[in-house]
Design an enzyme around this catalytic site. Structure first.
Site, PDB file in Angstrom:
ATOM      1  N   GLY A 180     -15.072  23.520  42.607  1.00  0.00           N
ATOM      2  CA  GLY A 180     -14.139  23.307  43.759  1.00  0.00           C
ATOM      3  C   GLY A 180     -13.424  22.029  43.871  1.00  0.00           C
ATOM      4  N   ASN A 210     -12.313  30.338  42.045  1.00  0.00           N
ATOM      5  CA  ASN A 210     -12.467  30.748  43.415  1.00  0.00           C
ATOM      6  C   ASN A 210     -11.829  30.022  44.490  1.00  0.00           C
ATOM      7  OD1 ASN A 210     -15.665  32.139  44.939  1.00  0.00           O
ATOM      8  ND2 ASN A 210     -13.672  31.560  45.634  1.00  0.00           N
ATOM      9  N   THR A 211     -12.370  28.719  44.564  1.00  0.00           N
ATOM     10  CA  THR A 211     -11.659  27.744  45.461  1.00  0.00           C
ATOM     11  C   THR A 211     -10.198  27.498  45.615  1.00  0.00           C
ATOM     12  OG1 THR A 211     -13.742  26.463  45.371  1.00  0.00           O
ATOM     13  CG2 THR A 211     -12.284  25.673  46.575  1.00  0.00           C
ATOM     14  N   GLY A 250     -13.128  24.551  38.934  1.00  0.00           N
ATOM     15  CA  GLY A 250     -12.106  23.285  38.891  1.00  0.00           C
ATOM     16  C   GLY A 250     -10.706  23.348  38.849  1.00  0.00           C
ATOM     17  N   LYS A 304     -23.021  35.738  35.059  1.00  0.00           N
ATOM     18  CA  LYS A 304     -22.616  34.526  34.796  1.00  0.00           C
ATOM     19  C   LYS A 304     -23.683  33.631  34.879  1.00  0.00           C
ATOM     20  CE  LYS A 304     -19.902  31.138  37.097  1.00  0.00           C
ATOM     21  NZ  LYS A 304     -19.052  30.597  38.054  1.00  0.00           N
TER      22      LYS A 304
END
Lengths: 259, 66
Positions: free
Chosen positions: A161, A209-210, A188, A100
């Site tokens: 995030g 992820n976040t 996001g 990535k």
């Protein structure tokens, strides 16, 4: 839905939810969240090995590279040169040729430096890596990356995030019409409805992820995201009704008593 | 001899190879990548690439990330 496969560069992915391994409390929580998400793709960063502290555990002891597809990122790179160096190192570890590609333009927004991303993608594709570029939701940039040979693109929904969700669904739709490769929305998203929306728009997968790691209950949120992606994809494939200004009754007019 | 390893000065056996260094550090070679003086070392040359005094080595692996 069994023939609704996600295939990128000849690799078949079982899940349309891809999950990052950063920001969790510990590796045990990372493992549980990844399992709850049902994903078969996880992103990892490329960092110096801890030489001093031998007791330091290894992420790959918890996330089995035979069970999950590992997608190394070039997070933390602000120049094409650093991103190329990091990606080539990741490939040399010998686990995967996937990368990535992230070349960050700004510390506050973590928006991609699209120009440097193009430059790095050009070099890495020549080296035989499978480059999945993190890009702004700009159809022109997305097309340039695909024209170079990237087998998919990863447009951001909002700053990494931030939890803002899909800020520009119209751009994502334009990207889908501009390129013929899979689109993986990255960065996001905040909650399950965000991923459902991305999938309803017609995107092929979502990476986050976040939204999971930072949730009050990451394991529960991982599961929510799993269902969000499934629901969104099914809804997209089912073909929604059009939006209308006025009502159309759902019940028949015939057989009304008193008529 | 002394090399710079992941940014820090480190004392290692003279003329150690990359493979020897990994063994010295008790690091498994399967999940790492190594850079010597800013050049990536191909895995199949770990046993034959010898380090010199003053060399700069980076050993990386995969960590958590999004």
């Amino acid at each position: 839905m069994t023939d609704d496969k996600l295939i990128i560069a000849g690799i078949e992915f079982q899940s349309r939810l891809w999950v990052g391994t950063g920001k969790y409390k510990d590796f045990a929580e990372t493992k549980k969240a990844i399992e709850a998400s049902g994903t078969d793709v996880v992103t990892v960063s490329v960092r110096r090995v801890n030489i001093i502290d031998k007791s330091k555990e290894n992420l790959l002891d918890y996330i089995d590279p035979r069970k999950y597809k590992i997608l190394p990122n070039t997070a933390g790179c602000f120049t094409a040169k650093d991103a190329i160096r990091t990606a080539m190192l990741a490939a040399e570890a010998g686990i995967t040729k996937l990368v990535k590609l992230e070349v960050i333009g700004d510390q506050k927004t973590l928006f991609p430096d699209n120009e440097a991303t193009l430059e790095a993608a050009r070099t890495l594709l020549k080296e035989g890596l499978i480059v999945l570029p993190y890009v702004s939701d700009d159809p022109i940039m997305a097309k340039k990356l695909v024209d170079l040979g990237c087998p998919a693109v990863m447009p951001l929904a909002a700053p990494i995030g931030s939890g803002l969700g899909i800020r520009n669904p119209y751009n994502l739709r334009i990207i889908m019409e501009s390129v013929k490769v899979p689109i993986i929305v990255d960065a996001g998203v905040g909650t399950a409805s965000d991923v459902a929306l991305a999938m309803e728009l017609g995107c092929d997968a979502v990476l986050l992820n976040t939204a999971i790691a930072g949730a009050k209950d990451p394991i529960a949120m991982a599961e929510a995201m799993k269902y969000g992606v499934l629901a969104g994809r099914l809804a997209y494939m089912a073909g929604r009704i059009p939006k209308k200004l006025y009502a159309t009754a759902s019940s028949p007019i015939e057989g009304l008593i008193g008529s | 001899m002394t090399i710079t390893l992941n940014g820090e000065k480190k004392s290692v056996p003279d003329a150690v190879t990359v493979l020897g260094l990994l063994e010295f550090l008790k690091i498994q070679q399967q999940r790492v990548a190594v850079e010597l003086n800013m050049e990536i070392v191909k895995k199949d040359t770990y046993p034959t690439t010898a380090l010199k005094d003053g060399d700069s080595v980076e050993i990386v692996s995969f960590m958590g990330g999004g």
